[in-house]
Design a protein around this motif. Sequence first.
Motif, short mmCIF file in Angstrom:
data_model
loop_
_atom_site.label_atom_id
_atom_site.label_comp_id
_atom_site.label_asym_id
_atom_site.label_seq_id
_atom_site.Cartn_x
_atom_site.Cartn_y
_atom_site.Cartn_z
N ALA A 29 0.84 -1.20 0.00
CA ALA A 29 0.00 0.00 0.00
C ALA A 29 0.87 1.25 0.00
CB ALA A 29 -0.92 -0.01 1.21
N VAL A 30 1.95 1.21 0.78
CA VAL A 30 2.86 2.36 0.83
C VAL A 30 3.44 2.63 -0.56
CG1 VAL A 30 5.11 3.16 1.71
CG2 VAL A 30 3.42 2.17 3.28
N ARG A 31 3.87 1.56 -1.23
CA ARG A 31 4.42 1.72 -2.58
C ARG A 31 3.41 2.36 -3.53
NH1 ARG A 31 7.50 -2.82 -2.06
NH2 ARG A 31 5.81 -4.19 -2.69
N ALA A 32 2.18 1.89 -3.45
CA ALA A 32 1.13 2.43 -4.33
C ALA A 32 0.84 3.88 -3.99
CB ALA A 32 -0.13 1.58 -4.21
N ASN A 33 0.77 4.20 -2.70
CA ASN A 33 0.52 5.58 -2.27
C ASN A 33 1.62 6.52 -2.74
OD1 ASN A 33 -1.80 4.74 -0.97
ND2 ASN A 33 -0.82 4.55 1.03
N ARG A 34 2.85 6.04 -2.64
CA ARG A 34 3.99 6.86 -3.08
C ARG A 34 3.94 7.08 -4.59
NH1 ARG A 34 9.40 4.88 0.09
NH2 ARG A 34 8.75 5.56 2.15
N ALA A 35 3.67 6.02 -5.31
CA ALA A 35 3.63 6.13 -6.77
C ALA A 35 2.58 7.15 -7.19
CB ALA A 35 3.36 4.77 -7.39
N ALA A 36 1.44 7.15 -6.50
CA ALA A 36 0.35 8.06 -6.86
C ALA A 36 0.75 9.52 -6.64
CB ALA A 36 -0.91 7.71 -6.06
N ILE A 37 1.39 9.80 -5.51
CA ILE A 37 1.74 11.20 -5.24
C ILE A 37 2.86 11.67 -6.17
CG2 ILE A 37 3.39 10.77 -3.32
CD1 ILE A 37 0.85 13.57 -3.28
N LEU A 38 3.80 10.78 -6.46
CA LEU A 38 4.88 11.18 -7.38
C LEU A 38 4.33 11.44 -8.78
CD1 LEU A 38 7.74 8.79 -6.21
CD2 LEU A 38 7.52 11.25 -5.78
N GLN A 39 3.39 10.61 -9.18
CA GLN A 39 2.78 10.82 -10.49
C GLN A 39 2.04 12.16 -10.53
OE1 GLN A 39 -0.27 8.04 -11.67
NE2 GLN A 39 0.30 8.23 -13.82
N ALA A 40 1.32 12.46 -9.44
CA ALA A 40 0.58 13.72 -9.38
C ALA A 40 1.53 14.92 -9.49
CB ALA A 40 -0.23 13.79 -8.08
N LEU A 41 2.75 14.74 -8.98
CA LEU A 41 3.74 15.83 -9.02
C LEU A 41 4.55 15.82 -10.32
CD1 LEU A 41 5.05 15.57 -5.35
CD2 LEU A 41 3.82 17.51 -6.30
N GLY A 42 4.34 14.79 -11.13
CA GLY A 42 5.11 14.68 -12.37
C GLY A 42 6.55 14.25 -12.12
N LEU A 43 6.77 13.48 -11.04
CA LEU A 43 8.13 13.06 -10.69
C LEU A 43 8.29 11.56 -10.90
CD1 LEU A 43 8.43 15.14 -7.39
CD2 LEU A 43 9.37 15.72 -9.65
N ASP A 44 9.53 11.16 -11.17
CA ASP A 44 9.83 9.78 -11.54
C ASP A 44 10.20 8.96 -10.30
OD1 ASP A 44 10.84 7.43 -12.51
OD2 ASP A 44 12.10 8.38 -14.04
N PRO A 45 9.42 7.90 -10.01
CA PRO A 45 9.71 7.06 -8.84
C PRO A 45 11.12 6.46 -8.88
CG PRO A 45 7.57 6.48 -9.79
CD PRO A 45 8.23 7.46 -10.73
N ALA A 46 11.68 6.29 -10.07
CA ALA A 46 13.03 5.71 -10.18
C ALA A 46 14.09 6.64 -9.58
CB ALA A 46 13.35 5.42 -11.64
N HIS A 47 13.75 7.93 -9.41
CA HIS A 47 14.71 8.89 -8.87
C HIS A 47 14.38 9.27 -7.43
CE1 HIS A 47 16.70 9.46 -12.72
NE2 HIS A 47 15.50 9.45 -13.27
N HIS A 48 13.46 8.52 -6.83
CA HIS A 48 13.03 8.79 -5.45
C HIS A 48 14.11 8.33 -4.47
CE1 HIS A 48 10.75 7.76 -1.72
NE2 HIS A 48 9.98 8.78 -2.05
N VAL A 49 14.50 9.24 -3.58
CA VAL A 49 15.48 8.90 -2.53
C VAL A 49 14.86 9.27 -1.19
CG1 VAL A 49 17.84 9.21 -1.69
CG2 VAL A 49 17.33 9.57 -4.12
N GLU A 50 14.94 8.36 -0.22
CA GLU A 50 14.42 8.68 1.10
C GLU A 50 15.51 8.50 2.15
OE1 GLU A 50 11.60 5.86 2.91
OE2 GLU A 50 11.99 4.59 1.18
#
Length: 243
Positions: A29-50
Motif C-alpha cells: 500500500a505504501v508503494r502504491a501511495n507513493r507512486a500516486a503522489i509522485l505521479q501527481a507531481l510529475g516526478l519519476d519514482p526511479a529517482h526517489h530517494v528517502e
Amino acid sequence: MLRAAEIPHAFTTRAAGNQGRGGAGDPQAVRANRAAILQALGLDPAHHVEADQVHGAVVAVVGAKDGGRCVPDADGLASAERRTVLAVHAADCVPLLFADTRLGAVAAVHAGWKGVAAGIPVEAVRILRERFGSRPGDLIVAIGPSIGPCHYEVDEPVMERMRRWPWWREVAPVNERGLWQLDLRASCVRQLVGEGVRPERIDVLDLCTYDHPELFYSYRRDRATGRMAAIVAMSGTPTGGNG
Ligand SMILES: [Zn+2]
C-alpha cells in the motif's frame, strides 16, 4: 514560496494515504501511495530517494546514483541534481523543505526533538552552503504539518538537550504541571534565521498534527499510525548568476 518558485513539492495529508515504511500499514500500500503522489507531481519514482531517519543530525548529499535508495543514518537529504526526488516522512516530527533556485539545489529534512536539539536545520543550511555554494539569504524554506506546542509537552531529558540554544526559554514555556510545551517549529525557524535565512522566506504551516485527525497522522495521538511525506525536487533551470 516554493510554489511561486515552481519547485515541485508536497506535504501530504491522510488523503494521500500512508507514505512511510515505518509505523502501521503494509509495504505494498505504501508503494502504491507513493507512486500516486509522485505521479501527481510529475516526478519519476526511479529517482526517489528517502532517508532512513534515525533522529540524528546528518544531512546526506545524494544524486542520480541513489535513485530508489533509502539512505542509512540520515535524517536529511540534499541534492543539486535535476531529477533527484527527495523525501522524508513524519507523523508529528517537523518536515522541512529547502530550495535554492539560483543554484538549483534542494533539501528535505526530518526534525523530531532530537534532531531539533542537535541542530539539523543548521546542518542543512551548512551542507547547502558548503557543498553547493548556497547563500543562506537565497534559500526558500517550507515547514510542513507537525505537532504544535499545544500538544507537545516535554520533560527534563528533552530540555536538558534544548538548553544549548540561547533562546530555549522562548520556545518552551513552562506549563501548569511544571513541564514544558516545546515549539519544534519555532525552534527550527530560530535556527534557520540564526544561519542567515531570511524570515520572510520561511513559510510555516501553523497546523498541529494532533489537533486534526481528519487531515494528519499523529504518533503522539495514535501511536500505531501512518506517515506523511514531504517531497521536493528541482526542476527547470537554475536562475544562476552572481546577483
Ligand atoms: Zn495541538
